[in-house]
Design a protein around this motif. Structure first.
Motif, mmCIF file in Angstrom:
data_model
loop_
_atom_site.group_PDB
_atom_site.id
_atom_site.type_symbol
_atom_site.label_atom_id
_atom_site.label_comp_id
_atom_site.label_asym_id
_atom_site.label_seq_id
_atom_site.Cartn_x
_atom_site.Cartn_y
_atom_site.Cartn_z
ATOM 1 N N TYR A 24 0.843 -1.203 0.000
ATOM 2 C CA TYR A 24 0.000 0.000 0.000
ATOM 3 C C TYR A 24 0.877 1.251 0.000
ATOM 4 O O TYR A 24 2.087 1.192 0.258
ATOM 5 C CB TYR A 24 -0.965 -0.034 1.180
ATOM 6 N N ASN A 25 0.257 2.381 -0.282
ATOM 7 C CA ASN A 25 0.986 3.637 -0.438
ATOM 8 C C ASN A 25 1.790 4.010 0.806
ATOM 9 O O ASN A 25 2.891 4.569 0.710
ATOM 10 C CB ASN A 25 -0.005 4.763 -0.767
ATOM 11 N N LEU A 138 6.467 7.584 -8.267
ATOM 12 C CA LEU A 138 6.073 8.500 -7.192
ATOM 13 C C LEU A 138 7.147 9.552 -6.917
ATOM 14 O O LEU A 138 7.043 10.307 -5.941
ATOM 15 C CB LEU A 138 5.791 7.705 -5.905
ATOM 16 N N ILE A 209 -0.614 -0.613 -4.106
ATOM 17 C CA ILE A 209 -0.163 0.491 -4.955
ATOM 18 C C ILE A 209 -0.281 0.142 -6.425
ATOM 19 O O ILE A 209 -0.467 1.036 -7.272
ATOM 20 C CB ILE A 209 1.295 0.882 -4.593
ATOM 21 N N ARG A 212 -3.792 0.992 -7.514
ATOM 22 C CA ARG A 212 -4.007 2.441 -7.483
ATOM 23 C C ARG A 212 -3.310 3.143 -8.645
ATOM 24 O O ARG A 212 -3.868 4.066 -9.244
ATOM 25 C CB ARG A 212 -3.526 3.005 -6.141
ATOM 26 N N ILE A 221 -1.766 10.144 -5.716
ATOM 27 C CA ILE A 221 -1.188 9.176 -4.786
ATOM 28 C C ILE A 221 0.014 9.788 -4.077
ATOM 29 O O ILE A 221 0.184 9.630 -2.862
ATOM 30 C CB ILE A 221 -0.792 7.897 -5.547
ATOM 31 N N THR A 222 0.842 10.495 -4.839
ATOM 32 C CA THR A 222 2.013 11.137 -4.249
ATOM 33 C C THR A 222 1.613 12.196 -3.225
ATOM 34 O O THR A 222 2.229 12.315 -2.161
ATOM 35 C CB THR A 222 2.884 11.781 -5.344
ATOM 36 N N GLU A 224 -1.106 12.246 -1.405
ATOM 37 C CA GLU A 224 -1.559 11.531 -0.206
ATOM 38 C C GLU A 224 -0.375 11.058 0.617
ATOM 39 O O GLU A 224 -0.358 11.175 1.852
ATOM 40 C CB GLU A 224 -2.419 10.343 -0.621
ATOM 41 N N LEU A 225 0.641 10.559 -0.054
ATOM 42 C CA LEU A 225 1.841 10.062 0.618
ATOM 43 C C LEU A 225 2.565 11.190 1.344
ATOM 44 O O LEU A 225 2.951 11.054 2.509
ATOM 45 C CB LEU A 225 2.756 9.399 -0.413
#
Length: 236
Positions: A24-25, A138, A209, A212, A221-222, A224-225
């Protein structure tokens, strides 16, 4: 292993984690928070973990396992670095692919597509190369090495092994996932000249990931990370 010197060595932050299969992320926060990522492959292979499998959504949007085809090995003595693929691994994987609609979009990310279908390497090489592919997407390129390349003596166990790995790469700060809070002793790290930090609890999606990246924009996604890459200092 090339030793770092001066101010670089004094500030080097290292993350050490088993190589997961398209995790996962939140896993990639370790890349974001650290200067170097050490793949913990010199430890026992956890058969019920996420080293060789992960869940993706099937056609009914239910999570189902996508599992790497590994050669059977000794249950208690096999290290991650000793894993090998079973015969015809590509055919086995392609047969599983049919259950997951998101994987029909793999060709949209050529580098990732080539990497996930390349079984002409060991499982740990496969896992690490796929982690690097995702980290690149990412924008989290970090020096990555295998712990097995450091020739750590078998006398070092659990926490002591982590400390020894960090010392071998000249790190001064060790970054760990929040799940390690009940495992590691801050005093032991301090006595070894290391600062111990934990990532905060992750407040995002726990989907693989891989799914996603195939169904969402990488920048989302980046973002959120980055919002979730918060370090908590541990006092001694």
């Amino acid at each position: 292993m090339r030793h770092l010197s001066g101010s670089v060595a004094m500030s080097l932050k290292v993350a050490i984690m088993q190589p997961y299969f398209f995790p996962y992320n939140g896993y990639f926060r370790l890349f974001s928070a650290a200067d170097m990522f050490v793949v913990l492959d010199c430890v026992q292979f956890p058969r019920r973990g996420y080293v060789h499998r992960n869940q993706l959504s099937d056609s009914q949007d239910n999570p189902q396992w996508l599992t790497l085809p590994l050669l059977k090995a000794d249950r208690d003595a096999t290290r991650i670095c000793d894993l090998r693929f079973a015969p015809a691994p590509l055919n086995v994987m392609l047969d599983q692919f049919r259950r997951f609609p998101c994987l029909t979009k793999l060709t949209a990310i050529p580098g990732l597509s080539r990497s996930i279908l390349d079984f002409e390497r060991t499982p740990v090489e496969y896992l690490v190369d796929n982690l690097r592919q995702v980290a690149d997407l990412l924008e989290l390129r970090r020096p990555t090495i295998l712990s097995s390349s450091l020739d750590i003596s078998s006398e070092f166990k659990a926490q002591d092994r982590i400390i020894e790995i960090a010392k071998r790469v000249d790190a001064r700060h060790y970054i760990n996932a929040p799940g390690g809070k009940g495992i590691y002793d801050p005093r032991a790290f301090a006595d070894a000249g290391l600062t111990l930090n934990f990532l905060s609890e992750y407040q995002g999606s726990f989907k693989s990931i891989l799914e996603r990246l195939l169904t969402e924009d990488a920048k989302t996604i980046t973002g959120e990370l980055q919002r979730n890459t918060i370090l908590e200092h541990v006092s001694v």
